[in-house]
Design an enzyme around this catalytic site. Structure first.
Site, PDB file in Angstrom:
ATOM      1  N   SER A 132       0.849  -1.191   0.000  1.00  0.00           N
ATOM      2  CA  SER A 132       0.000   0.000   0.000  1.00  0.00           C
ATOM      3  C   SER A 132       0.880   1.235   0.000  1.00  0.00           C
ATOM      4  CB  SER A 132      -0.900   0.002   1.236  1.00  0.00           C
ATOM      5  OG  SER A 132      -1.617   1.223   1.344  1.00  0.00           O
TER       6      SER A 132
ATOM      7  N   TYR B 223      -2.440  -1.271  10.126  1.00  0.00           N
ATOM      8  CA  TYR B 223      -2.472  -1.654   8.710  1.00  0.00           C
ATOM      9  C   TYR B 223      -1.256  -1.091   7.979  1.00  0.00           C
ATOM     10  CZ  TYR B 223      -4.068  -1.740   3.843  1.00  0.00           C
ATOM     11  OH  TYR B 223      -4.153  -1.940   2.491  1.00  0.00           O
TER      12      TYR B 223
END
Length: 273
Positions: free
Chosen positions: A142, A165
């Site tokens: 990401s 995350y």
């Protein structure tokens, strides 16, 4: 992709499912992985309907390192070589207001699923990947990256789902760079942010409005599997553009500490049986 074998973790939904069907339709033998056998069988049927070779269905919960080991054993029973490994499985920020969760091994859940499972699985599958000339490893990370605090890697003091995350995703990038250096170009190892807030279950669960399609992320990921970028190694891409990742990813000492932490966590899980 005719005759090639591809394992995509988390291939029963979202980007993983999209990749599985496209690669299967292109002639690859796809190993469909998921936690739910029924959903995996539906993807298998979709690939067969698209004219692809009969896929292999593999069911495992990557929140358990014992299940990760079993998954690797299953892959080895089906194959004598693996051309492509896509570490795609992951969980998002969590529902708004949700708290800190642990894996079956007592590891912070996002770190366990989004990073540690792929770390362990990749290392177990390296013999199969080395047996396939031109093999590739693609880690789906990401653009949201947050540095790992080695004094509190499991976020015990101040948990936040977004931070958890993003730390796990940066750990994926750090692992990619570390492994690429270790392997010296064979297999090729790359990582990417496929697209921003794709229309996936993970994004919807977080309450975020999607702004990219799964097909956009699929195009970017396929470029690392079959396109010109697949010949390069140790790179981070934002979509189709090579970019610089977070500074911590380029710190050899931080990568060493992450590797040592990962090996300790794996060893502790096995010691517990």
């Amino acid at each position: 992709m005719n005759g090639q074998t591809v394992l995509i973790t988390g291939s029963t939904d979202g980007l993983g499912r999209h990749l599985a069907v496209r690669l299967g339709a292109a002639g690859a033998r796809v190993l469909v992985h998921g936690r739910d056998a029924d959903r995996a069988e539906r993807v298998r049927s979709e690939i067969r309907a698209a004219g692809g070779p009969d896929p292999v269905v593999l069911v495992a919960d990557l929140a358990s390192l014992r299940e990760v080991d079993r998954l690797a054993d299953e892959v080895a029973r089906h194959l004598d070589r693996l051309d492509v490994l896509v570490n795609n499985a992951g969980i998002g920020f969590g529902r708004p207001g949700s708290g800190r969760e642990l894996s079956a091994d007592g590891v912070e859940l996002r770190f366990a699923v989004n990073y540690l499972a792929g770390y362990r699985l990749t290392r177990l599958l390296l013999p199969l990947l080395r047996a396939a000339p031109g093999s590739r490893i693609v880690n789906v990370a990401s653009a949201g990256q947050y540095p790992v605090d080695f004094a509190d890697p499991m976020l015990e003091r101040a948990y936040d789902g977004v931070t958890a995350y993003r730390r796990a995703k940066l750990a994926q990038v750090m692992f990619t760079f570390d492994l690429a250096e270790e392997l010296g170009g064979s297999p090729v190892v790359n990582t990417l942010h496929p697209a921003t807030y794709m229309a996936t279950t993970m994004v919807r669960e977080s309450g975020t409005e999607p702004c990219s399609t799964v097909a956009e992320g699929g195009d970017a990921t396929l470029r690392l599997i079959t396109g010109p970028a697949s010949e390069l190694t140790g790179r981070y891409y934002n979509g189709v553009r090579e970019e610089r990742a977070h500074d911590q990813a380029y710190d050899p000492d931080a990568r060493r500490r992450l590797r040592e932490l990962s090996d300790r966590l794996v060893a502790a899980a096995h010691a517990r049986g």
